[in-house]
Scaffold this active site. Structure first.
Site, mmCIF file in Angstrom:
data_model
loop_
_atom_site.group_PDB
_atom_site.id
_atom_site.type_symbol
_atom_site.label_atom_id
_atom_site.label_comp_id
_atom_site.label_asym_id
_atom_site.label_seq_id
_atom_site.Cartn_x
_atom_site.Cartn_y
_atom_site.Cartn_z
ATOM 1 N N GLY A 108 45.688 -7.434 45.453
ATOM 2 C CA GLY A 108 46.508 -8.643 45.454
ATOM 3 C C GLY A 108 45.756 -9.836 44.885
ATOM 4 C CD GLU A 111 49.138 -6.780 42.864
ATOM 5 O OE1 GLU A 111 48.775 -6.994 44.042
ATOM 6 O OE2 GLU A 111 50.002 -5.944 42.550
ATOM 7 C CD GLU A 131 46.138 -2.653 44.547
ATOM 8 O OE1 GLU A 131 45.443 -2.141 43.637
ATOM 9 O OE2 GLU A 131 46.522 -3.830 44.524
#
Ligand code: 3HC
Ligand code: NAI
Length: 707
Positions: A108, A111, A131
């Protein structure tokens, strides 16, 4: 605004700082804080651009992994889907947002960074979508934005392997726009001033790197094939490929929805729960309840290894690889030359395979100093003994070490079967003695069982635990019982595997069933690799301890009597060709049938399920005994031992976690069935019985113990 996010200004540049130690995970409060900050920036006419930076040692290391467990157990409805609109809001911010990355921008975190209009990074920063190592895929449009920045091939690689990319490579790939030497914030502010007032690129609108259908088809087919082999049995890599493919075939919005569906499917799978257990487990094992974090550590700046055989040579490489100078002592020149030649060959192979550079090899070799005497040992902070397995010899070596080593030095033994306390009794400083049980090949296997003797001091334990991380190992503290934890369980596992062959299954069926279960290798092939004679010698030594009337496997000893020791003699359970490829040997099948008939063992058809249940549940049962006897601190410690030392598949979380997943009641009942059929070797562990009756899991047992 949330305490976890601060908004400040440097003249006309807004600074958003995330402060959520230790790794600035996107825990509840962080996305909300960023959202509010963006809102305020949008409304502040005095702001021309913004910088988003992480406080402390890193940018954002990803979503808060602890939240995933709450989501799958229904304790919170909060999902990662809330990140998606936040990231779009950042991208739609009316002023350019510059993401300033140091440490790690993972999951994240990357991201979030990709939703900025620009990214600048410290040269030692790393970015990645790891991930898949948690059994999931990026869940906040990472699979959609990354191919737009880095191209489809690289995005596939990063999302499927999960390995990070260094800042310099990220710059070359277009993930990062500039590297900043020196003060990151200062550099990021200067960059923000350069781009203020100019049209800001939105990653989600970029298309130039998304490739053509023809190029992409070949990439996706190759990625699927590769993942099937390299990440056998895992669902997340295939899902990651599907999600990146969606980026090339759908709009950004539809692709993000597709990614979300795949993310949720992975997150709610048993595989992801197991791998998240492993993530926290690897960190949990470093904690020893009665050895507090503040325990003083003994600085280990130099080491010495006694014995340059299979293990000693590998252990010397481990220290050299970590930059610690190491003396390597042998009994005579010929053995020393042999040991050094093997080390050189191993390094040269790694250089050939591109794992190390020639320079790295040369530097490491310089750190290994061969010797035939104990003379220089007086300077060593730690000694690891790896001579032949035999109590008399070990005691002799430890007597010498006691004589030559300085006070405070750690005296460790790599013994795999001998009693650490008895070894320690050969010294006047048993508090300095400990077991450091490396696994073969020592320079490759991640597991390090640290065997606590009854006198081992807390400083010595704490130092070995901390050192294991520095050496690139996962250190797990175990008690001083025969076989310690890993091998004590492995004995019954390999015994059941042999029983199954003797009862009518075949070598290849047993290995095949466990390979399909996910083990890196079947138990018979593992025996051949390690050398069948090793166990044979130990069994002969301990035969007097065997209970009369209790069934023992017979075939492996007979194979050894025929000189079939495994790969080293080109024949064991299998035959081996010149390339050491295993070939099923009909002679072994025929011999085992003959021996079984002579021993009166009834023959029957055996299913793949029975093979898996017999071999895995015996691990669980022995593990439960070890846990109850206190030789392992927690069930998760046993899991980590099996995952890092025995090729147990990560996505099953280790034997104890697997048993939890199956339900301990079911496991207990199956073990009772086996007890009825096969007798006392299947006596259920009292702890397993108790937990099954209480409807509990090993994980709950750990929690109740305060793990
Ligand atoms: N969530 C929650 N806790 C985390 C965390 C995370 N993402 N990352 C690390 N931690 C915790 C660790 O459990 C540890 O806790 P402890 O001290 O209580 O044991 C502490 O932070 C420090 O971690 P390490 O001991 O691992 O510290 P290191 O400095 O050795 O390594 C790191 C730091 C490289 C960031 C490493 O922790 C790491 O790789 N973390 C995981 C990164 C990751 O997988 N990110 C992706 C998460 S999933 C995601 O983002 C989904 C998204 O697509 C929506
Ligand atoms: P090895 O037989 O390959 O090497 C032992 C070496 O010790 C020989 O080179 C020998 O010359 C040397 N040696 C003997 N006496 C010595 C002395 N007085 N001073 C200096 N060197 C001396 O044995 P291996 O396999 O490396 O095993 C070493 C230890 O590691 C044993 O305790 C074994 O149980 C343990 N171990 C072995 C594993 C394996 O897979 N081989 C795995 C884990 C532990």
């Amino acid at each position: 605004m949330s305490d976890l996010v601060q908004l400040s200004k440097d003249n006309d540049i807004a600074i958003i700082t995330i402060n959520n130690p230790p790794v600035n995970a996107l825990s509840p409060g962080v996305p909300e804080g960023i959202s509010e900050a963006i809102e305020q920036i949008n409304q502040d006419a005095g702001v021309k651009a913004a910088v988003l930076i992480g406080g402390g040692k890193t940018f954002v290391a990803g979503a808060d992994i602890k939240e995933f467990g709450k989501m799958t157990s229904g304790k919170t409805e909060r999902g990662t889907s809330a990140f998606l609109p936040l990231l779009v809001r950042i991208e739609d911010c009316s002023r350019p947002v510059v993401m300033a990355i140091h440490g790690t921008a993972f999951g994240g975190g990357l991201e979030l960074a990709m939703a900025g209009h620009y990214r600048v990074a410290s040269p030692d920063a790393q970015v990645g979508q790891p991930e898949v190592k948690l059994g999931i895929i990026p869940g906040a449009a990472g699979t959609q934005r990354l191919p737009r920045l880095a191209g489809v091939a690289k995005a596939l690689e990063m999302c499927v392997d999960g390995n990070p990319v260094k800042a310099k490579d990220a710059l070359a790939l277009g993930i990062v726009d500039r590297l900043i030497e020196g003060d990151l914030l200062k550099g990021a502010l200067a960059f923000a001033r350069e781009v203020a007032g100019k049209p800001a690129p939105k990653t989600r609108e970029r298309k130039e790197k998304l490739g053509t259908p023809a190029e992409n088809a070949a990439l996706f087919a190759a990625a699927r094939e590769n993942a099937k082999k390299k990440q056998r049995g895992m669902i997340a890599p295939q899902a990651a490929i599907d999600a990146v493919e969606a980026a090339t075939k759908m709009s950004f919005e539809d692709g993000s929805q597709e990614e979300q569906k795949l993310f949720v499917k992975c997150l709610f799978s048993d595989q992801s729960k197991a791998m998240i257990h492993v993530f926290f487990g690897e960190r949990e094992v470093a904690k020893v309840p009665d050895v507090p974090k503040e325990t003083p550590l003994i600085p280990v700046k130099s080491a010495a290894v006694v014995g340059a055989g299979t293990m000693g040579g590998g252990i010397a490489m481990v220290f050299a690889n970590a930059g610690i100078p190491v003396l390597l002592k042998e009994a005579d020149q010929a053995a020393l030359d042999r040991g050094l030649a093997t080390i050189q060959k191993n390094y040269a192979n790694s250089v050939k395979r591109g794992r190390f550079t020639q320079q790295f090899m040369d530097e490491r070799l310089k750190l290994i100093k061969p010797t035939l005497s104990y003379d220089d040992f007086a300077n060593a902070d730690m000694v690891i003994e790896a001579v032949f397995e035999g109590m008399a010899l070990k005691k002799e070596v430890f007597g010498e070490l006691d004589r030559v080593c300085k006070p405070g030095a750690i005296l460790a033994s790599n013994t795999s079967t001998l009693n650490i306390d008895e070894i320690a009794s050969a010294t006047k400083r048993p508090q300095a003695v400990i077991g450091t049980h490396f696994f073969s090949p020592a320079n490759v296997m991640r597991l390090l069982e640290i065997v606590r003797g009854k006198a081992s001091s807390k400083e010595v334990i704490a130092t070995c635990m901390a050192l294991s991380k520095k050496l690139g190992k996962v250190g797990v503290l175990v008690g001083n019982c025969r076989g310690f934890v890993g091998n004590r369980m492995f004995g019954p596992y390999r015994r059941e595997a042999q029983f199954l062959v003797e009862e009518g299954s075949t070598v290849e069926a047993v290995d095949g069933a466990l390979y399909n279960y996910g083990m890196a290798m079947g138990p018979m092939a593992t025996g051949d690799l390690a050398g069948l004679d090793v166990g044979w010698r130990i069994r002969k030594e301990y035969r007097h301890l065997e209970k009369p009337g209790v069934r023992q496997p017979l075939a492996e000893d007979k194979l050894c009597e025929m000189g079939r020791y495994g790969q080293k003699t080109s024949a064991g359970w299998y035959k081996y060709d010149a390339e050491r490829k295993a070939i099923v040997d009909p002679e072994v099948t025929a011999l085992v049938r003959k021996w079984a008939a002579e021993a009166g063992i009834p023959q029957r058809q055996i299913s793949e399920q029975e093979i898996v249940d017999r071999c895995i549940y015996i691990l669980v049962n022995e593990g439960a005994k070890i846990l109850e006897e206190g030789f392992a601190l927690r069930a998760v410690d046993i899991d980590i031992i099996y995952l890092t030392g025995y090729g147990f598949p990560n996505y099953r979380g280790g034997p104890m976690w697997y048993a939890d997943t199956m339900g301990l009641k079911k496991v207990y009942e199956r073990i009772c069935e086996f007890q009825k059929q096969h007798g006392e070797l299947w006596e259920p562990a009292p702890l397993l019985k108790k937990l099954a009756e209480q409807g509990k899991t090993f994980a709950e047992f750990d929690k109740e113990k305060g793990a």
